[in-house]
Enzyme design. Structure first.
Site, PDB file in Angstrom:
ATOM      1  N   PRO A 181       0.826  -1.225   0.000  1.00  0.00           N
ATOM      2  CA  PRO A 181       0.000   0.000   0.000  1.00  0.00           C
ATOM      3  C   PRO A 181       0.851   1.262   0.000  1.00  0.00           C
ATOM      4  CG  PRO A 181      -0.686  -1.507   1.763  1.00  0.00           C
ATOM      5  CD  PRO A 181       0.594  -2.053   1.201  1.00  0.00           C
ATOM      6  N   GLU A 192       2.718  -7.555   7.986  1.00  0.00           N
ATOM      7  CA  GLU A 192       2.945  -6.112   7.812  1.00  0.00           C
ATOM      8  C   GLU A 192       3.880  -5.822   6.641  1.00  0.00           C
ATOM      9  OE1 GLU A 192       1.040  -4.007   9.636  1.00  0.00           O
ATOM     10  OE2 GLU A 192       0.238  -5.896  10.418  1.00  0.00           O
ATOM     11  N   ARG A 220      -3.174  -8.317 -20.786  1.00  0.00           N
ATOM     12  CA  ARG A 220      -4.030  -7.927 -21.905  1.00  0.00           C
ATOM     13  C   ARG A 220      -3.347  -6.933 -22.842  1.00  0.00           C
ATOM     14  NH1 ARG A 220      -6.515  -3.175 -21.300  1.00  0.00           N
ATOM     15  NH2 ARG A 220      -8.371  -3.604 -22.535  1.00  0.00           N
ATOM     16  N   ASP A 275      -9.016   2.374 -24.564  1.00  0.00           N
ATOM     17  CA  ASP A 275      -9.230   2.398 -23.118  1.00  0.00           C
ATOM     18  C   ASP A 275      -9.193   3.802 -22.528  1.00  0.00           C
ATOM     19  OD1 ASP A 275      -9.232  -0.273 -23.464  1.00  0.00           O
ATOM     20  OD2 ASP A 275      -7.338  -0.652 -22.438  1.00  0.00           O
TER      21      ASP A 275
HETATM   22  C1  JB8 Z   1       0.545  -7.281   3.502  1.00  0.00           C
HETATM   23  O1  JB8 Z   1      -3.214  -3.440  -0.077  1.00  0.00           O
HETATM   24  B1  JB8 Z   1      -2.141  -3.996  -0.710  1.00  0.00           B
HETATM   25  C2  JB8 Z   1      -1.192  -4.915   0.057  1.00  0.00           C
HETATM   26  C3  JB8 Z   1      -1.453  -5.226   1.374  1.00  0.00           C
HETATM   27  C4  JB8 Z   1      -0.550  -6.045   2.032  1.00  0.00           C
HETATM   28  C5  JB8 Z   1       0.576  -6.552   1.400  1.00  0.00           C
HETATM   29  C6  JB8 Z   1       0.823  -6.232   0.084  1.00  0.00           C
HETATM   30  C7  JB8 Z   1      -0.071  -5.415  -0.594  1.00  0.00           C
HETATM   31  C8  JB8 Z   1       1.262  -7.336   2.343  1.00  0.00           C
HETATM   32  N1  JB8 Z   1      -0.535  -6.494   3.317  1.00  0.00           N
HETATM   33  O2  JB8 Z   1      -1.878  -3.693  -2.022  1.00  0.00           O
END
Ligand code: JB8
Length: 243
Positions: A70, A97, A139, A154
């Site tokens: 994230p 995490e 794609r 697109d």
């Molecule tokens: C643990 O929301 B995500 C995402 C969340 C995650 C991990 C990797 C990606 C690894 N939580 O894109």
């Protein structure tokens, strides 16, 4: 990855996929991949050692390492297109995490490493984010889409003059539960249809994606476009939207 579009592409030899279990690179009784975070805090962090063992085996000199998180840079259509040009992508799916940061640092001098986010929400792990990326990237590989689908149309295709979301689409029947298809689409006037679709795209973009509208290149707008945009009740002052 064996279903639908991706499955057909891999049956045709256009793409190939492999999946690995990180625990195959653990050597303790419990096949441990996580440990407590240095500095304290909630949750667990993925140990660097299994990742190092696994990536040493799986990466090739021409591979790119893609790590969903994230806190990564946004995964956009432009990023998808760039990745589609690569010949070997290795996706490292974290859990807990996330992965000890030294893993990404270790591989950065060896291969291109990208930490990427598919959106501002938090999944339980990287696997679903990787499936999203694989579908968006695949794609764009020549031959993966059939003749009917075109990637150039697109909403987010890079190189398109404006980056607008698409307007609504309709098919038969002409009347459905009291709703008629807009007359202009039945008119056969290709110029009017194109203009109506463009107007609808502007309306929808203004309502739902003012951030995109604010980034529009004014050079791509004609008089009609400017008049339409003036008539729209913009949810956000485009001048105040961040670049
Ligand atoms: C643990 O929301 B995500 C995402 C969340 C995650 C991990 C990797 C990606 C690894 N939580 O894109």
């Amino acid at each position: 990855m064996s279903a639908s579009l991706l499955g057909k592409a891999s049956d045709k030899g256009l793409l190939s996929f492999g999946v690995h279990d990180l625990r195959d690179w653990t050597y303790d009784r419990h096949r441990t991949v996580d440990d407590t975070p240095y500095g304290g805090g909630p949750g667990m962090v993925m140990k660097p050692s299994p990742w190092g063992e696994a990536l040493d085996d799986v990466l090739t000199p021409s591979a790119r390492l893609v790590v969903p998180t994230p806190s990564g840079r946004p995964f956009t259509q432009a990023v998808a297109a760039e990745m589609a040009a690569g010949d070997h992508l290795v996706f490292a799916c974290g859990r807990y995490e996330g992965i000890d940061s030294r893993v990404m640092r270790h591989y950065a001098p060896l291969v291109r490493v990208d930490e990427v986010s598919i959106g501002d929400y938090v999944l339980a792990g990287g696997e679903v984010a990787v499936l999203v990326m694989i579908e968006a990237i695949s794609r764009l590989v020549p031959g993966v889409l059939g003749n009917f689908e075109s990637v150039t149309d697109d909403s987010f295709a890079p190189g398109r003059m404006e980056t607008l979301v698409e307007g609504p689409v309709f098919t038969k029947p002409r009347d459905w539960r009291g709703q008629a298809v807009p007359d202009v689409l039945m008119s056969g006037h290709h110029g009017r249809i194109a203009r109506w679709r463009r107007d609808e795209a502007f309306r929808r973009t203004a309502a739902l994606r003012p951030d995109l509208l604010a980034r529009l290149d004014p050079a791509g707008l004609d008089k009609h476009d400017r008049k339409l945009l003036e008539s729209l009740d913009l949810a956000v002052d485009p001048g105040r939207v961040a670049k």
